[in-house]
Design a protein around this motif. Structure first.
Motif, mmCIF file in Angstrom:
data_model
loop_
_atom_site.group_PDB
_atom_site.id
_atom_site.type_symbol
_atom_site.label_atom_id
_atom_site.label_comp_id
_atom_site.label_asym_id
_atom_site.label_seq_id
_atom_site.Cartn_x
_atom_site.Cartn_y
_atom_site.Cartn_z
ATOM 1 N N VAL A 174 0.825 -1.208 0.000
ATOM 2 C CA VAL A 174 0.000 0.000 0.000
ATOM 3 C C VAL A 174 0.860 1.259 0.000
ATOM 4 O O VAL A 174 0.561 2.231 -0.694
ATOM 5 C CB VAL A 174 -1.038 -0.013 1.151
ATOM 6 C CG1 VAL A 174 -0.405 0.224 2.484
ATOM 7 C CG2 VAL A 174 -2.128 1.027 0.920
ATOM 8 N N TYR A 175 1.973 1.245 0.743
ATOM 9 C CA TYR A 175 2.826 2.430 0.781
ATOM 10 C C TYR A 175 3.684 2.579 -0.469
ATOM 11 O O TYR A 175 4.326 3.615 -0.657
ATOM 12 C CB TYR A 175 3.659 2.466 2.064
ATOM 13 C CG TYR A 175 2.857 3.063 3.201
ATOM 14 C CD1 TYR A 175 2.890 4.421 3.471
ATOM 15 C CD2 TYR A 175 2.021 2.267 3.977
ATOM 16 C CE1 TYR A 175 2.131 4.978 4.485
ATOM 17 C CE2 TYR A 175 1.255 2.803 4.994
ATOM 18 C CZ TYR A 175 1.313 4.164 5.244
ATOM 19 O OH TYR A 175 0.540 4.714 6.239
ATOM 20 N N SER A 176 3.666 1.586 -1.364
ATOM 21 C CA SER A 176 4.326 1.776 -2.653
ATOM 22 C C SER A 176 3.565 2.817 -3.480
ATOM 23 O O SER A 176 4.084 3.344 -4.460
ATOM 24 C CB SER A 176 4.436 0.455 -3.415
ATOM 25 O OG SER A 176 3.178 0.038 -3.907
ATOM 26 N N PHE A 177 2.347 3.147 -3.071
ATOM 27 C CA PHE A 177 1.533 4.166 -3.730
ATOM 28 C C PHE A 177 1.774 5.553 -3.145
ATOM 29 O O PHE A 177 1.129 6.510 -3.534
ATOM 30 C CB PHE A 177 0.048 3.802 -3.652
ATOM 31 C CG PHE A 177 -0.341 2.745 -4.639
ATOM 32 C CD1 PHE A 177 -0.979 3.072 -5.829
ATOM 33 C CD2 PHE A 177 -0.052 1.415 -4.397
ATOM 34 C CE1 PHE A 177 -1.317 2.106 -6.750
ATOM 35 C CE2 PHE A 177 -0.396 0.423 -5.313
ATOM 36 C CZ PHE A 177 -1.022 0.775 -6.491
ATOM 37 N N ARG A 232 3.555 9.177 4.247
ATOM 38 C CA ARG A 232 2.151 9.325 4.628
ATOM 39 C C ARG A 232 1.278 8.883 3.466
ATOM 40 O O ARG A 232 1.550 9.230 2.320
ATOM 41 C CB ARG A 232 1.826 10.779 4.953
ATOM 42 C CG ARG A 232 2.591 11.304 6.113
ATOM 43 C CD ARG A 232 2.279 12.747 6.333
ATOM 44 N NE ARG A 232 2.919 13.221 7.547
ATOM 45 C CZ ARG A 232 2.865 14.458 7.955
ATOM 46 N NH1 ARG A 232 2.210 15.365 7.259
ATOM 47 N NH2 ARG A 232 3.459 14.809 9.069
ATOM 48 N N LEU A 233 0.242 8.145 3.775
ATOM 49 C CA LEU A 233 -0.673 7.694 2.737
ATOM 50 C C LEU A 233 -1.816 8.708 2.646
ATOM 51 O O LEU A 233 -2.745 8.700 3.457
ATOM 52 C CB LEU A 233 -1.204 6.294 3.075
ATOM 53 C CG LEU A 233 -1.888 5.559 1.950
ATOM 54 C CD1 LEU A 233 -0.941 5.361 0.769
ATOM 55 C CD2 LEU A 233 -2.402 4.228 2.428
ATOM 56 N N GLU A 234 -1.697 9.590 1.671
ATOM 57 C CA GLU A 234 -2.684 10.644 1.492
ATOM 58 C C GLU A 234 -3.885 10.122 0.728
ATOM 59 O O GLU A 234 -3.853 9.033 0.161
ATOM 60 C CB GLU A 234 -2.023 11.841 0.812
ATOM 61 C CG GLU A 234 -0.953 12.450 1.713
ATOM 62 C CD GLU A 234 0.028 13.356 1.004
ATOM 63 O OE1 GLU A 234 -0.183 13.694 -0.171
ATOM 64 O OE2 GLU A 234 1.030 13.718 1.655
ATOM 65 N N ARG A 235 -4.945 10.913 0.728
ATOM 66 C CA ARG A 235 -6.229 10.459 0.190
ATOM 67 C C ARG A 235 -6.114 9.897 -1.227
ATOM 68 O O ARG A 235 -6.562 8.786 -1.494
ATOM 69 C CB ARG A 235 -7.236 11.610 0.228
ATOM 70 C CG ARG A 235 -8.643 11.170 -0.106
ATOM 71 C CD ARG A 235 -9.598 12.322 0.085
ATOM 72 N NE ARG A 235 -10.963 11.845 0.209
ATOM 73 C CZ ARG A 235 -11.961 12.356 -0.496
ATOM 74 N NH1 ARG A 235 -11.757 13.336 -1.332
ATOM 75 N NH2 ARG A 235 -13.174 11.872 -0.331
ATOM 76 N N GLU A 236 -5.555 10.658 -2.149
ATOM 77 C CA GLU A 236 -5.511 10.197 -3.541
ATOM 78 C C GLU A 236 -4.546 9.024 -3.728
ATOM 79 O O GLU A 236 -4.733 8.212 -4.635
ATOM 80 C CB GLU A 236 -5.216 11.351 -4.495
ATOM 81 C CG GLU A 236 -6.364 12.365 -4.557
ATOM 82 C CD GLU A 236 -7.742 11.748 -4.820
ATOM 83 O OE1 GLU A 236 -7.879 10.920 -5.748
ATOM 84 O OE2 GLU A 236 -8.692 12.093 -4.090
#
Length: 95
Positions: free
Chosen positions: A56-59, A66-70
């Motif tokens: 998921v953090y590859s995005f 930080r995993l932001e909304r988009e």
């Protein structure tokens, strides 16, 4: 694809408990533990948290940790476009 995007945004909004616009691993883990159908769709029936977080953090496109909304939406849409279906609490037809 539009429905997957809207659903992913709704999931993000539910998971972002402090409303700061990004998900911590704790927020994401708590949300997914409370929504097993979402967890299974996004991570598969057998998974390990570490491997899931790496994926998921590859995005994390801007690499700020930080995993932001988009970024979260892009991850979810990539998973949902592979044929996964998921419901979010409170949706019509959910029990």
């Amino acid at each position: 694809m539009r429905n997957a995007t809207a659903l992913s945004r709704k999931m993000f909004d539910e998971a972002d408990k402090d409303g700061n616009g990004w998900l911590s691993k704790t927020e994401l883990r708590k949300y997914l533990k409370g929504n097993r159908d979402v967890l299974e769709t996004l991570a598969g029936p057998s998974f390990r948290w570490q491997a899931f977080f790496e994926e998921v953090y590859s995005f994390d496109g801007n690499r700020n940790g930080r995993l932001e909304r988009e970024e979260f939406v892009a991850f979810c849409v990539s998973k949902l476009s592979r044929g996964g279906e998921v419901g979010v609490r409170g949706e019509e037809g959910e029990s």
